[in-house]
Design a protein around this motif. Sequence first.
Motif, PDB file in Angstrom:
ATOM      1  N   SER A  63       0.851  -1.183   0.000  1.00  0.00           N
ATOM      2  CA  SER A  63       0.000   0.000   0.000  1.00  0.00           C
ATOM      3  C   SER A  63       0.890   1.237   0.000  1.00  0.00           C
ATOM      4  CB  SER A  63      -0.940   0.011   1.215  1.00  0.00           C
ATOM      5  OG  SER A  63      -0.190   0.061   2.409  1.00  0.00           O
ATOM      6  N   GLY A  64       0.303   2.346  -0.380  1.00  0.00           N
ATOM      7  CA  GLY A  64       1.073   3.570  -0.436  1.00  0.00           C
ATOM      8  C   GLY A  64       0.178   4.793  -0.409  1.00  0.00           C
ATOM      9  N   VAL A  65       0.805   5.942  -0.426  1.00  0.00           N
ATOM     10  CA  VAL A  65       0.090   7.216  -0.432  1.00  0.00           C
ATOM     11  C   VAL A  65       0.528   8.005  -1.659  1.00  0.00           C
ATOM     12  CG1 VAL A  65      -0.302   9.383   0.804  1.00  0.00           C
ATOM     13  CG2 VAL A  65      -0.071   7.244   2.077  1.00  0.00           C
ATOM     14  N   VAL A  66      -0.457   8.479  -2.424  1.00  0.00           N
ATOM     15  CA  VAL A  66      -0.203   9.239  -3.645  1.00  0.00           C
ATOM     16  C   VAL A  66      -0.288  10.720  -3.302  1.00  0.00           C
ATOM     17  CG1 VAL A  66      -0.960   9.672  -6.003  1.00  0.00           C
ATOM     18  CG2 VAL A  66      -1.290   7.403  -4.991  1.00  0.00           C
ATOM     19  N   THR A  67       0.794  11.453  -3.577  1.00  0.00           N
ATOM     20  CA  THR A  67       0.808  12.889  -3.319  1.00  0.00           C
ATOM     21  C   THR A  67       1.192  13.626  -4.600  1.00  0.00           C
ATOM     22  OG1 THR A  67       3.086  12.762  -2.512  1.00  0.00           O
ATOM     23  CG2 THR A  67       1.344  12.689  -0.855  1.00  0.00           C
ATOM     24  N   LEU A  68       0.830  14.894  -4.643  1.00  0.00           N
ATOM     25  CA  LEU A  68       1.122  15.760  -5.784  1.00  0.00           C
ATOM     26  C   LEU A  68       1.926  16.955  -5.307  1.00  0.00           C
ATOM     27  CD1 LEU A  68      -2.462  15.895  -7.378  1.00  0.00           C
ATOM     28  CD2 LEU A  68      -0.647  14.237  -7.818  1.00  0.00           C
ATOM     29  N   ALA A  69       2.836  17.413  -6.138  1.00  0.00           N
ATOM     30  CA  ALA A  69       3.636  18.589  -5.787  1.00  0.00           C
ATOM     31  C   ALA A  69       3.966  19.374  -7.048  1.00  0.00           C
ATOM     32  CB  ALA A  69       4.917  18.176  -5.074  1.00  0.00           C
ATOM     33  N   SER A  70       4.078  20.675  -6.883  1.00  0.00           N
ATOM     34  CA  SER A  70       4.455  21.561  -7.980  1.00  0.00           C
ATOM     35  C   SER A  70       5.576  22.470  -7.503  1.00  0.00           C
ATOM     36  CB  SER A  70       3.254  22.410  -8.404  1.00  0.00           C
ATOM     37  OG  SER A  70       3.661  23.500  -9.194  1.00  0.00           O
ATOM     38  N   ALA A  71       6.620  22.586  -8.300  1.00  0.00           N
ATOM     39  CA  ALA A  71       7.719  23.481  -7.945  1.00  0.00           C
ATOM     40  C   ALA A  71       7.256  24.928  -7.900  1.00  0.00           C
ATOM     41  CB  ALA A  71       8.863  23.319  -8.944  1.00  0.00           C
ATOM     42  N   ASN A  72       6.161  25.221  -8.621  1.00  0.00           N
ATOM     43  CA  ASN A  72       5.635  26.587  -8.677  1.00  0.00           C
ATOM     44  C   ASN A  72       4.473  26.811  -7.717  1.00  0.00           C
ATOM     45  OD1 ASN A  72       7.439  27.246 -10.792  1.00  0.00           O
ATOM     46  ND2 ASN A  72       6.078  26.224 -12.225  1.00  0.00           N
ATOM     47  N   THR A  73       4.280  25.897  -6.782  1.00  0.00           N
ATOM     48  CA  THR A  73       3.221  26.006  -5.787  1.00  0.00           C
ATOM     49  C   THR A  73       1.871  26.344  -6.417  1.00  0.00           C
ATOM     50  OG1 THR A  73       4.934  26.860  -4.310  1.00  0.00           O
ATOM     51  CG2 THR A  73       2.709  26.851  -3.473  1.00  0.00           C
ATOM     52  N   TRP A  74       1.427  25.478  -7.314  1.00  0.00           N
ATOM     53  CA  TRP A  74       0.118  25.585  -7.969  1.00  0.00           C
ATOM     54  C   TRP A  74      -0.038  26.899  -8.725  1.00  0.00           C
ATOM     55  CZ3 TRP A  74      -0.161  20.847  -7.760  1.00  0.00           C
ATOM     56  CH2 TRP A  74      -0.122  20.097  -6.599  1.00  0.00           C
ATOM     57  N   THR A  75       0.991  27.216  -9.489  1.00  0.00           N
ATOM     58  CA  THR A  75       0.953  28.410 -10.336  1.00  0.00           C
ATOM     59  C   THR A  75       1.445  28.042 -11.728  1.00  0.00           C
ATOM     60  OG1 THR A  75       1.449  29.810  -8.420  1.00  0.00           O
ATOM     61  CG2 THR A  75       1.779  30.784 -10.594  1.00  0.00           C
ATOM     62  N   MET A  76       0.604  28.312 -12.735  1.00  0.00           N
ATOM     63  CA  MET A  76       1.047  28.144 -14.112  1.00  0.00           C
ATOM     64  C   MET A  76       1.778  29.418 -14.510  1.00  0.00           C
ATOM     65  SD  MET A  76      -2.198  26.266 -15.913  1.00  0.00           S
ATOM     66  CE  MET A  76      -3.515  27.063 -15.003  1.00  0.00           C
ATOM     67  N   ILE A  77       2.799  29.260 -15.331  1.00  0.00           N
ATOM     68  CA  ILE A  77       3.657  30.393 -15.682  1.00  0.00           C
ATOM     69  C   ILE A  77       3.754  30.527 -17.193  1.00  0.00           C
ATOM     70  CG2 ILE A  77       6.027  31.272 -15.534  1.00  0.00           C
ATOM     71  CD1 ILE A  77       6.292  29.761 -12.881  1.00  0.00           C
ATOM     72  N   ASP A  78       3.785  31.776 -17.636  1.00  0.00           N
ATOM     73  CA  ASP A  78       4.106  32.097 -19.027  1.00  0.00           C
ATOM     74  C   ASP A  78       5.030  33.303 -18.971  1.00  0.00           C
ATOM     75  OD1 ASP A  78       4.288  32.523 -21.745  1.00  0.00           O
ATOM     76  OD2 ASP A  78       2.307  33.431 -21.926  1.00  0.00           O
ATOM     77  N   GLY A  79       6.336  33.023 -19.027  1.00  0.00           N
ATOM     78  CA  GLY A  79       7.314  34.116 -18.898  1.00  0.00           C
ATOM     79  C   GLY A  79       7.210  34.714 -17.512  1.00  0.00           C
TER      80      GLY A  79
END
Length: 158
Positions: free
Chosen positions: A76-92
Motif C-alpha cells: 500500500s502507499g500514499v499518492v501525493t502531488l507537488a508543484s515546484a511553482n506552488t500551484w501556479t502556471m507560468i508564461d514568462g
Amino acid sequence: MLWRTHMKKLILTSLFASAMITTAHAATETSTFEVSAEVAASCQITTNPLAFGAFDPSVGTSGTATLDVACTSGSSGVVTLASANTWTMIDGAETLAYGLFTDAGHATVWDGTTVGQTVTGAGLSTPTSFTVHGNIEPQPAAKVSAAYADTVTVTVTY
C-alpha cells in the motif's frame, strides 16, 4: 568324461558370470535444494494531462485529470502531488494560480505534504484510478496567453 565335466564347469562358470553381469544395478544418489523468491513492493504510475482549455478570467474554470497507480499485491502507499511553482502556471513573467483537489467540490487540497490518497496494491496489472480535480478561481487581472503551464510531480510513497 573328464572333458565333459570340464565343459560343464566351464559352461556353468560362464552362465554364472553372465548372470552376475546382467543383474548388476547402477547406484544412485539423490538430494534436494530450496527454491525461494521475494516479491518486492513496487508501484507504477500512469498520468493523463489536466488541460483547462479556454479560460474566462472573470468566471474561473474547472477540469479533471486521471492518475492510474498500480502496486504489487499486498502493498500500500500514499499518492501525493507537488508543484515546484506552488500551484501556479507560468508564461514568462505572467502567472495564473490554480488548485488541485481530491474532490469535485474543491474542499480538500491535494498536495505533497499534508494530503494524499491511499492506494492498496491489488497487483501491477490492476491499477487504482484517481481523479484529480483542478480549479482556477476567477482572476480578472490575468493577462491573455495561450502558454500558461506547470508541471506536477506525482509521488507514491510505499
